[in-house]
Design a protein around this motif. Sequence first.
Motif, PDB file in Angstrom:
ATOM      1  N   TYR A  32      46.462 -51.322 -47.741  1.00  0.00           N
ATOM      2  CA  TYR A  32      46.758 -50.728 -49.055  1.00  0.00           C
ATOM      3  C   TYR A  32      45.777 -51.239 -50.111  1.00  0.00           C
ATOM      4  CZ  TYR A  32      49.111 -49.996 -53.514  1.00  0.00           C
ATOM      5  OH  TYR A  32      49.395 -49.656 -54.816  1.00  0.00           O
ATOM      6  N   LEU A  33      45.558 -52.565 -50.119  1.00  0.00           N
ATOM      7  CA  LEU A  33      44.645 -53.154 -51.110  1.00  0.00           C
ATOM      8  C   LEU A  33      43.222 -52.647 -50.920  1.00  0.00           C
ATOM      9  CD1 LEU A  33      45.916 -56.843 -51.141  1.00  0.00           C
ATOM     10  CD2 LEU A  33      46.054 -55.230 -53.030  1.00  0.00           C
ATOM     11  N   ILE A  34      42.788 -52.562 -49.667  1.00  0.00           N
ATOM     12  CA  ILE A  34      41.429 -52.096 -49.387  1.00  0.00           C
ATOM     13  C   ILE A  34      41.266 -50.645 -49.800  1.00  0.00           C
ATOM     14  CG2 ILE A  34      39.815 -51.567 -47.498  1.00  0.00           C
ATOM     15  CD1 ILE A  34      40.945 -54.160 -46.137  1.00  0.00           C
ATOM     16  N   SER A  35      42.337 -49.851 -49.656  1.00  0.00           N
ATOM     17  CA  SER A  35      42.264 -48.435 -50.034  1.00  0.00           C
ATOM     18  C   SER A  35      42.091 -48.239 -51.539  1.00  0.00           C
ATOM     19  CB  SER A  35      43.520 -47.693 -49.571  1.00  0.00           C
ATOM     20  OG  SER A  35      44.653 -48.090 -50.339  1.00  0.00           O
ATOM     21  N   LEU A  36      42.451 -49.271 -52.328  1.00  0.00           N
ATOM     22  CA  LEU A  36      42.288 -49.170 -53.783  1.00  0.00           C
ATOM     23  C   LEU A  36      40.831 -49.303 -54.210  1.00  0.00           C
ATOM     24  CD1 LEU A  36      45.255 -51.434 -55.004  1.00  0.00           C
ATOM     25  CD2 LEU A  36      45.216 -48.941 -54.863  1.00  0.00           C
ATOM     26  N   GLY A  37      40.009 -49.923 -53.364  1.00  0.00           N
ATOM     27  CA  GLY A  37      38.625 -50.215 -53.737  1.00  0.00           C
ATOM     28  C   GLY A  37      37.658 -49.101 -53.399  1.00  0.00           C
ATOM     29  N   THR A  38      36.473 -49.212 -53.983  1.00  0.00           N
ATOM     30  CA  THR A  38      35.380 -48.282 -53.691  1.00  0.00           C
ATOM     31  C   THR A  38      34.586 -48.827 -52.512  1.00  0.00           C
ATOM     32  OG1 THR A  38      35.240 -47.764 -56.045  1.00  0.00           O
ATOM     33  CG2 THR A  38      33.373 -47.107 -54.662  1.00  0.00           C
ATOM     34  N   PRO A  39      34.402 -48.035 -51.455  1.00  0.00           N
ATOM     35  CA  PRO A  39      33.676 -48.540 -50.275  1.00  0.00           C
ATOM     36  C   PRO A  39      32.311 -49.108 -50.647  1.00  0.00           C
ATOM     37  CG  PRO A  39      34.655 -46.388 -49.816  1.00  0.00           C
ATOM     38  CD  PRO A  39      34.848 -46.642 -51.290  1.00  0.00           C
ATOM     39  N   GLY A  40      32.010 -50.266 -50.079  1.00  0.00           N
ATOM     40  CA  GLY A  40      30.735 -50.914 -50.358  1.00  0.00           C
ATOM     41  C   GLY A  40      30.568 -52.118 -49.458  1.00  0.00           C
ATOM     42  N   PRO A  41      29.381 -52.734 -49.448  1.00  0.00           N
ATOM     43  CA  PRO A  41      29.107 -53.871 -48.538  1.00  0.00           C
ATOM     44  C   PRO A  41      30.050 -55.038 -48.759  1.00  0.00           C
ATOM     45  CG  PRO A  41      27.079 -53.043 -49.533  1.00  0.00           C
ATOM     46  CD  PRO A  41      28.199 -52.351 -50.229  1.00  0.00           C
ATOM     47  N   ARG A  42      30.346 -55.373 -50.022  1.00  0.00           N
ATOM     48  CA  ARG A  42      31.191 -56.532 -50.298  1.00  0.00           C
ATOM     49  C   ARG A  42      32.622 -56.307 -49.824  1.00  0.00           C
ATOM     50  NH1 ARG A  42      30.753 -59.613 -55.974  1.00  0.00           N
ATOM     51  NH2 ARG A  42      28.603 -59.435 -55.312  1.00  0.00           N
ATOM     52  N   LEU A  43      33.132 -55.103 -50.086  1.00  0.00           N
ATOM     53  CA  LEU A  43      34.492 -54.779 -49.635  1.00  0.00           C
ATOM     54  C   LEU A  43      34.531 -54.748 -48.108  1.00  0.00           C
ATOM     55  CD1 LEU A  43      37.368 -54.012 -50.443  1.00  0.00           C
ATOM     56  CD2 LEU A  43      36.660 -51.621 -50.455  1.00  0.00           C
ATOM     57  N   LYS A  44      33.476 -54.225 -47.473  1.00  0.00           N
ATOM     58  CA  LYS A  44      33.423 -54.166 -46.007  1.00  0.00           C
ATOM     59  C   LYS A  44      33.437 -55.562 -45.419  1.00  0.00           C
ATOM     60  CE  LYS A  44      33.061 -51.753 -42.215  1.00  0.00           C
ATOM     61  NZ  LYS A  44      34.178 -50.852 -41.808  1.00  0.00           N
ATOM     62  N   LEU A  45      32.751 -56.504 -46.069  1.00  0.00           N
ATOM     63  CA  LEU A  45      32.725 -57.889 -45.598  1.00  0.00           C
ATOM     64  C   LEU A  45      34.117 -58.506 -45.670  1.00  0.00           C
ATOM     65  CD1 LEU A  45      31.042 -60.314 -44.642  1.00  0.00           C
ATOM     66  CD2 LEU A  45      30.645 -60.881 -47.035  1.00  0.00           C
ATOM     67  N   LEU A  46      34.821 -58.269 -46.774  1.00  0.00           N
ATOM     68  CA  LEU A  46      36.192 -58.787 -46.901  1.00  0.00           C
ATOM     69  C   LEU A  46      37.103 -58.178 -45.848  1.00  0.00           C
ATOM     70  CD1 LEU A  46      36.640 -58.766 -50.797  1.00  0.00           C
ATOM     71  CD2 LEU A  46      36.582 -60.771 -49.327  1.00  0.00           C
ATOM     72  N   GLU A  47      36.962 -56.882 -45.621  1.00  0.00           N
ATOM     73  CA  GLU A  47      37.797 -56.191 -44.616  1.00  0.00           C
ATOM     74  C   GLU A  47      37.534 -56.770 -43.233  1.00  0.00           C
ATOM     75  OE1 GLU A  47      38.719 -51.602 -43.130  1.00  0.00           O
ATOM     76  OE2 GLU A  47      37.073 -52.019 -44.525  1.00  0.00           O
ATOM     77  N   SER A  48      36.265 -57.049 -42.937  1.00  0.00           N
ATOM     78  CA  SER A  48      35.909 -57.606 -41.633  1.00  0.00           C
ATOM     79  C   SER A  48      36.494 -59.004 -41.452  1.00  0.00           C
ATOM     80  CB  SER A  48      34.387 -57.654 -41.500  1.00  0.00           C
ATOM     81  OG  SER A  48      34.009 -58.277 -40.296  1.00  0.00           O
ATOM     82  N   LYS A  49      36.455 -59.811 -42.508  1.00  0.00           N
ATOM     83  CA  LYS A  49      37.024 -61.164 -42.426  1.00  0.00           C
ATOM     84  C   LYS A  49      38.519 -61.117 -42.129  1.00  0.00           C
ATOM     85  CE  LYS A  49      33.855 -63.758 -45.421  1.00  0.00           C
ATOM     86  NZ  LYS A  49      33.730 -64.510 -46.690  1.00  0.00           N
ATOM     87  N   ILE A  50      39.217 -60.207 -42.795  1.00  0.00           N
ATOM     88  CA  ILE A  50      40.671 -60.098 -42.600  1.00  0.00           C
ATOM     89  C   ILE A  50      40.983 -59.609 -41.187  1.00  0.00           C
ATOM     90  CG2 ILE A  50      42.745 -58.888 -43.376  1.00  0.00           C
ATOM     91  CD1 ILE A  50      41.428 -58.789 -46.181  1.00  0.00           C
ATOM     92  N   GLU A  51      40.215 -58.609 -40.723  1.00  0.00           N
ATOM     93  CA  GLU A  51      40.458 -58.055 -39.391  1.00  0.00           C
ATOM     94  C   GLU A  51      40.258 -59.098 -38.296  1.00  0.00           C
ATOM     95  OE1 GLU A  51      37.947 -54.688 -38.945  1.00  0.00           O
ATOM     96  OE2 GLU A  51      39.233 -53.345 -40.123  1.00  0.00           O
ATOM     97  N   ASN A  52      39.288 -59.968 -38.480  1.00  0.00           N
ATOM     98  CA  ASN A  52      38.951 -60.949 -37.436  1.00  0.00           C
ATOM     99  C   ASN A  52      39.733 -62.253 -37.563  1.00  0.00           C
ATOM    100  OD1 ASN A  52      36.982 -59.267 -36.264  1.00  0.00           O
ATOM    101  ND2 ASN A  52      35.482 -59.863 -37.813  1.00  0.00           N
TER     102      ASN A  52
END
Length: 917
Positions: A32-52
């Motif tokens: 939900y939180l990630i869906s609020l953001g605009t896709p970009g390298p920094r957001l992708k990095l945070l998403e990857s950290k959470i997933e792993n």
Amino acid sequence: MSSFIDRLLNHRATRITKSDSTEDPIKNFFNYLISLGTPGPRLKLLESKIENFEFPEDTYLAEICVVNFYLDLEFYLINHDARYINTEEKLRLQIKKQFPKIANSNAFLPLYTSGKNQEISLAQLFLITILKKFKDEDPELNTTISWLNSLEKAFYAEPSSDLVQQINSFRRIKDDAYKINKEFGEIFGQDFVDSAFSGTKEEFFSYYEKLNAVVAINDVMPQLFTSLLNESANKDYFKPPIEPLPPQETPLPKQKPSAHSAQTTHVDVLENLLDGYLLFDNSGAIKGMNTLSTRIFGLEKEQLKQTSVYKLFPEAISTKLHKDIQNLYKQQPLALIGNRVELDIKNTQGELMPYEVTFTNNYSEPVDTFSLFIRNITERKDTLKAKMNAERTAEAKTMFLSNMSHEIRTPLNVILGLSEILIKKGFDDKQLLKKNLEGISFSAKNLLSIVNDILDFSKIEAGKLTLQSSDFNLAEVITNLSNAFEVKAREKGLKLNTEIDPSIPDIVIGDQYRLNQIITNLLGNAIKFTKRGVIQLDLKLVEETAESVKIKFTVKDTGIGIPAEQLNKIFDSFYQVDEPEHAKINGTGLGLSITKELINLQGGKLSAESLVGEGSTFYFDLSFEKSKRKKLQDLEKPVDGKPKHLKGLTVLVAEDNKMNQFYIRQLLQGLEVHADIAENGEEAVAIYTNAPKKYDLILMDMHMPVMNGLDAIAAIRRSEQDQLNKVPIVACSADVFPEARKNAIKAGIDFYLTKPLKEEALKEVLYWLISDNSSAEKPVEQKQQHPEPPEPQKAQPETAPSSIDLNQLFAIFDNDKDFVIALLEVFITETPEDFNSLRNCVEREYYARASTLAHKMKSSFMNLGMTEHGHHLQQIETHLKNADKIEEAKTHLQAFEMLYNKALVDVNLQLIGLKEV
């Protein structure tokens, strides 16, 4: 019993299996939180950290990890995602509504408090987390369960808004931390407990690093001085160094020291603190200190020991400290002990520095002792000041954009709307056509006025706004303004009266353009905010000397008035009087702010008096120099009649904007001037270099695709055609800033015109091109001021004026002294050689070369505002191309030589003066 470190590693090593189920609340929460953001390298990095990341099995540790990732995502959304508009508070309330189970967990509760309550909440959670780790060691231990029940009850209690209660709560937490450390040290061993405190602190500093309140955990860390504070207060804490033993006859073999044999004394700890430290008793006697504290107070250690702690601080602080020590056991709230205060401390040299001072109770026996920590916060103060300035700038920027968006859209709406009507309904109805065109023209001028206000405001903010001095007819300026506003006043049913003190001289020296702007703003506001009654404009002579006059200007209206509490704010940028019933009255909110600054720049002060419902009065004094002129020459007489002499001129226009092309072509056709259009700089260079005909002038836009204006000008100046016969180049740009003008001059322009391009300014340039030598016929065209800037050139007094007006140069080049000096140095270095060459070429009848030199020199004189010199050079350049007018060219050369010799002396004197300042 396994060590705490082993247990902690086991917790981290045991992971739960990742689930792909959409029912995973943590996964849903982060999605939900990630869906609020605009896709970009920094957001992708945070998403990857959470997933792993695999969250720990223990719920309380997993919750803290969730908070850590949440704060990272929150920080990204609020501070780095330009498209996400929200605040921390609103986002936290949003997730509390969407994910109540996660938001109501222990780890999230501190996020829903602030200030001292957040410090309390984090400190309580810190101790609860430590106790849960102790419970993992021994789940059946009653001491742990009892402490957990007590702390969790306080943790879930409603936070208090009373500062005294908050301070007492934090003191209780500090006491609890000390007791927990001591009690569990006896159960598990002190090293184990100290390690638990230290490790958990590091975890909290990592997980809650985005919360400033997390530093409060430092204040509940008891282990650093556990042993020291249990010692007697009478003990000498700072023993002198032990003298080395005399050498033995048989030296012992040297042993390599090991980590286990190394010892750290309490003195070492205190000496290496980053804060100054004092230890004192309840009488204020100082028992110990570190070296840094002696530097802070500017005293030697022995001097400091003989000084009472009460004498080191201001009387107010000393009184509170003394009172706290007296009330230590009376269950009364303490003002200083257990708290931090910020104050300025003066050393023996009288220097004041900002410090943060912390007073703590050491709970020592049998004598009460207290510790005092002193931290220099100069850097923090500077950072805070910079932050506040940045916040004010951001707030001003937001307000500015909000105001400008509305103010610019309003005239644009009229322009676009009326244009659409004209396109749809055609031009058959001449009356409607005229009315719509007048509306478009009025709105366009209004839009230009707004843009000028913005530019003036930006110059004022940057300290770049400059004034011009010129002779002008004050009475005529005021009368013309009054007549113009009288029409607007009559439209609203108002009466405008103007009274000018007859003792005020007609011709004065000052900035006519800025005075016009000031009076326009004040009269415009008076009419805007007045529904009925009279507007009064008065000019009164208040002081006169042999060289100057001081005049009081007053604008009075019978309008809505300004509330007393708002009167001091009306001169602030973007401020507008908040009157709901007058909400339809709009504006940029910059008018009075600009007016005030313009008056301040001229040594005056704008004041206001007002009564709600009765009206307002604005008044200010300005001083003007007396002019030696009795009347002004007809330097500003408009050109009458059809400009027949321009017929047949050919102009190359380099402009990429289609509408600007359309406008300029029509403008030139109206003057019977032929125009060729180039779409960009590269095309302009190609047309010029390959054209079979000679162009009389090039109008060059500065910002174009493929090749910009500056590069195109440089290419033309390097071309073979230009070397043989230089063509005048006029820079046309919407960029009004001095740096743009400097760059254009360096590239080789002859004139600089700003957009929107006006017909009169273009005509002034074109008349420089015609070869008519009758200066009597066209005084305006041949002896004019620069088309840009709009401020009039200083009129020449009747007694030996200087050839150069430095005030005008500084105004044009944004007070850039170095650039002006460089310009003058180029003039006195290059023009003597060019003039000698010009004279020799004329004497030897090398007229083509002489014409080229005259053209080259003309730019140098025009750049310095020497229009009369430039006129003669223009005539020389033109006449030398015609065999029938050689004698006339020589006449102009003689006139120019007389002017040039004086100009060279004047420029040298001005240059010497500038270099001495």
